[in-house]
Design a protein around this motif. Structure first.
Motif, mmCIF file in Angstrom:
data_model
loop_
_atom_site.group_PDB
_atom_site.id
_atom_site.type_symbol
_atom_site.label_atom_id
_atom_site.label_comp_id
_atom_site.label_asym_id
_atom_site.label_seq_id
_atom_site.Cartn_x
_atom_site.Cartn_y
_atom_site.Cartn_z
ATOM 1 N N LYS A 116 0.837 -1.199 0.000
ATOM 2 C CA LYS A 116 0.000 0.000 0.000
ATOM 3 C C LYS A 116 0.876 1.254 0.000
ATOM 4 O O LYS A 116 0.530 2.267 -0.611
ATOM 5 N N VAL A 117 2.013 1.156 0.673
ATOM 6 C CA VAL A 117 2.942 2.287 0.722
ATOM 7 C C VAL A 117 3.512 2.562 -0.662
ATOM 8 O O VAL A 117 3.648 3.726 -1.078
ATOM 9 N N ILE A 118 3.839 1.510 -1.396
ATOM 10 C CA ILE A 118 4.444 1.653 -2.720
ATOM 11 C C ILE A 118 3.579 2.518 -3.635
ATOM 12 O O ILE A 118 4.080 3.422 -4.308
ATOM 13 N N PHE A 119 2.298 2.253 -3.650
ATOM 14 C CA PHE A 119 1.392 2.984 -4.533
ATOM 15 C C PHE A 119 1.404 4.481 -4.219
ATOM 16 O O PHE A 119 1.497 5.318 -5.113
ATOM 17 N N GLU A 120 1.310 4.821 -2.934
ATOM 18 C CA GLU A 120 1.246 6.228 -2.533
ATOM 19 C C GLU A 120 2.578 6.944 -2.779
ATOM 20 O O GLU A 120 2.601 8.091 -3.252
ATOM 21 N N ILE A 121 3.691 6.278 -2.466
ATOM 22 C CA ILE A 121 5.014 6.877 -2.667
ATOM 23 C C ILE A 121 5.255 7.141 -4.148
ATOM 24 O O ILE A 121 5.785 8.187 -4.539
ATOM 25 N N GLU A 122 4.870 6.183 -4.980
ATOM 26 C CA GLU A 122 5.034 6.350 -6.424
ATOM 27 C C GLU A 122 4.261 7.571 -6.923
ATOM 28 O O GLU A 122 4.779 8.389 -7.694
ATOM 29 N N GLU A 123 3.036 7.704 -6.463
ATOM 30 C CA GLU A 123 2.188 8.824 -6.890
ATOM 31 C C GLU A 123 2.776 10.163 -6.449
ATOM 32 O O GLU A 123 2.832 11.118 -7.229
ATOM 33 N N GLN A 124 3.234 10.234 -5.197
ATOM 34 C CA GLN A 124 3.793 11.483 -4.682
ATOM 35 C C GLN A 124 5.135 11.798 -5.329
ATOM 36 O O GLN A 124 5.451 12.964 -5.585
ATOM 37 N N PHE A 125 5.921 10.777 -5.602
ATOM 38 C CA PHE A 125 7.211 10.970 -6.263
ATOM 39 C C PHE A 125 7.024 11.605 -7.639
ATOM 40 O O PHE A 125 7.700 12.578 -7.988
ATOM 41 N N MET A 126 6.105 11.078 -8.419
ATOM 42 C CA MET A 126 5.858 11.598 -9.761
ATOM 43 C C MET A 126 5.283 13.014 -9.699
ATOM 44 O O MET A 126 5.607 13.865 -10.530
ATOM 45 N N ARG A 127 4.451 13.278 -8.705
ATOM 46 C CA ARG A 127 3.823 14.596 -8.582
ATOM 47 C C ARG A 127 4.833 15.676 -8.208
ATOM 48 O O ARG A 127 4.913 16.720 -8.860
ATOM 49 N N ILE A 128 5.634 15.418 -7.177
ATOM 50 C CA ILE A 128 6.541 16.454 -6.673
ATOM 51 C C ILE A 128 7.711 16.686 -7.625
ATOM 52 O O ILE A 128 8.143 17.825 -7.822
ATOM 53 N N THR A 129 8.227 15.619 -8.228
ATOM 54 C CA THR A 129 9.364 15.788 -9.137
ATOM 55 C C THR A 129 8.933 16.246 -10.524
ATOM 56 O O THR A 129 9.786 16.601 -11.349
ATOM 57 N N CYS A 130 7.625 16.228 -10.781
ATOM 58 C CA CYS A 130 7.113 16.567 -12.120
ATOM 59 C C CYS A 130 7.757 15.679 -13.178
ATOM 60 O O CYS A 130 8.038 16.113 -14.297
ATOM 61 N N SER A 131 8.010 14.438 -12.798
ATOM 62 C CA SER A 131 8.621 13.489 -13.721
ATOM 63 C C SER A 131 7.533 12.811 -14.542
ATOM 64 O O SER A 131 6.584 12.257 -13.986
ATOM 65 N N SER A 132 7.669 12.869 -15.845
ATOM 66 C CA SER A 132 6.628 12.325 -16.718
ATOM 67 C C SER A 132 7.061 11.055 -17.434
ATOM 68 O O SER A 132 6.237 10.353 -18.024
ATOM 69 N N THR A 133 8.358 10.751 -17.386
ATOM 70 C CA THR A 133 8.848 9.624 -18.176
ATOM 71 C C THR A 133 9.496 8.512 -17.361
ATOM 72 O O THR A 133 9.566 7.384 -17.816
ATOM 73 N N ARG A 134 9.947 8.832 -16.161
ATOM 74 C CA ARG A 134 10.660 7.813 -15.387
ATOM 75 C C ARG A 134 10.087 7.698 -13.984
ATOM 76 O O ARG A 134 10.103 8.644 -13.215
ATOM 77 N N SER A 135 9.588 6.528 -13.667
ATOM 78 C CA SER A 135 9.034 6.267 -12.336
ATOM 79 C C SER A 135 10.011 5.422 -11.533
ATOM 80 O O SER A 135 11.096 5.067 -12.011
ATOM 81 N N LEU A 136 9.622 5.075 -10.324
ATOM 82 C CA LEU A 136 10.470 4.243 -9.477
ATOM 83 C C LEU A 136 10.332 2.782 -9.869
ATOM 84 O O LEU A 136 9.272 2.321 -10.272
ATOM 85 N N THR A 137 11.431 2.055 -9.735
ATOM 86 C CA THR A 137 11.466 0.650 -10.116
ATOM 87 C C THR A 137 11.366 -0.236 -8.878
ATOM 88 O O THR A 137 11.416 0.242 -7.742
ATOM 89 N N GLU A 138 11.267 -1.530 -9.130
ATOM 90 C CA GLU A 138 11.243 -2.494 -8.032
ATOM 91 C C GLU A 138 12.538 -2.408 -7.220
ATOM 92 O O GLU A 138 12.525 -2.522 -5.994
ATOM 93 N N GLN A 139 13.650 -2.168 -7.901
ATOM 94 C CA GLN A 139 14.943 -2.014 -7.226
ATOM 95 C C GLN A 139 14.936 -0.783 -6.324
ATOM 96 O O GLN A 139 15.459 -0.818 -5.201
ATOM 97 N N ASP A 140 14.348 0.325 -6.812
ATOM 98 C CA ASP A 140 14.265 1.542 -6.013
ATOM 99 C C ASP A 140 13.463 1.307 -4.734
ATOM 100 O O ASP A 140 13.854 1.723 -3.641
ATOM 101 N N PHE A 141 12.313 0.631 -4.871
ATOM 102 C CA PHE A 141 11.465 0.387 -3.712
ATOM 103 C C PHE A 141 12.120 -0.576 -2.722
ATOM 104 O O PHE A 141 11.917 -0.462 -1.517
ATOM 105 N N GLU A 142 12.912 -1.499 -3.237
ATOM 106 C CA GLU A 142 13.605 -2.424 -2.346
ATOM 107 C C GLU A 142 14.608 -1.680 -1.473
ATOM 108 O O GLU A 142 14.744 -1.955 -0.276
ATOM 109 N N LEU A 143 15.311 -0.705 -2.068
ATOM 110 C CA LEU A 143 16.250 0.098 -1.282
ATOM 111 C C LEU A 143 15.490 0.948 -0.266
ATOM 112 O O LEU A 143 15.922 1.084 0.891
#
Length: 275
Positions: A116-143
């Motif tokens: 449940k945390v992954i979904f929310e973090i991904e959404e906030q990450f994309m929103r705050i960074t204004c990133s439109s092409t690169r999201s977080l990966t499984e490796q990123d979330f594992e770290l």
């Protein structure tokens, strides 16, 4: 690259642009409008990281962003160093955004599922960074999970530990020159969220280390807010002596290039994953 001659020891408009612009243009208000005392300033200058975090949490609760800008300036003046400025400036938004996200995903529960945390973090990450092409990966979330110190479930303490590391990184990625570098996937200039050891391993080829100049850009996993290097970039590279080196990139230099209209350029023989 604006590389500081400091080896890293691994032991322990966008949001960024708007704050940076206001920090540069902010005119110090009259002392009658400034509620943060000299005692608070000196406590921050002399305190350790835990003391700094507790003090900023207390101050940011009632202080305005303008007052935090003033505090950042005063700390820089008294300490003779602007290295802590960025962590003070982002304190209010870090705390408010983190509190909002935790309340949203926890719904007053003591423990929540990591998925449940992954979904929310991904959404906030994309929103705050204004990133439109690169999201977080499984490796990123594992770290992120390792930094938080949790497994299948996360408590508020785990979340805050992760957020203190992640938000400075998000703040850095929200800046135009870094954001462009992050979104580039061919070549891939910034590797995802990886450790020092993983970066060193990535520089190994079939017959040993790759050619001198080959490098990986990463974020230091042992630097969390309010550490002055939280959210900074580290370049891990093969030197001319065919050994691996770790250098801290000066974000102040990168931002100063942006402010002057100079082009920020990364040079090197090769970036891992690039052409």
């Amino acid at each position: 690259m604006g590389v500081e001659n400091v080896e890293e020891a691994d032991n322990s408009s966008s949001v960024s642009d708007s704050i940076e612009g206001r920090l540069l243009n902010f005119k110090i208000a009259s002392s009658s409008c400034y509620s943060i005392s000299d005692v608070t300033i000196f406590k921050y200058c002399l305190g350790g990281l835990v003391d700094k975090a507790l003090l900023l949490k207390e101050v940011a609760t009632s202080a305005s962003e303008e007052e935090l800008f003033r505090l950042a300036n005063e700390v820089s003046l008294y300490s003779g160093c602007s290295h802590h400025r960025r962590q003070i400036v982002i304190a209010k938004r870090l705390i408010e955004e983190g509190t909002k996200i935790w309340n949203s995903i926890s719904q007053n529960s003591r423990l929540i599922q990591w998925e449940k945390v992954i979904f929310e973090i991904e959404e906030q990450f994309m929103r705050i960074t204004c990133s439109s092409t690169r999201s977080l990966t499984e490796q990123d979330f594992e770290l992120l999970r390792r930094i938080a110190g949790c497994r299948e479930h996360m408590g508020q303490e785990n979340f805050e530990k992760m957020w203190r590391w992640l938000y400075p990184v998000i703040f850095t990625l929200a800046s135009d020159p870094i954001n462009t570098t992050w979104n580039s996937t061919s070549p891939k200039w910034i590797e995802g969220f990886i450790t020092k050891e993983e970066a060193e391993l990535s520089l190994q080829g079939p017959r040993g280390l790759q050619e001198p100049g080959t490098f990986v850009l990463r974020f230091p996993t042992s630097r969390s807010w309010p550490h002055p290097d939280a959210g900074s970039l580290i370049v891990t590279y093969v030197g001319s002596d065919y050994t691996v080196h770790h250098r801290l990139l000066s974000l102040d230099y990168i931002y100063s290039c942006e402010e002057r209209g100079d082009e920020f350029e990364i040079t090197g023989t090769n970036a891992i994953g690039g052409a």
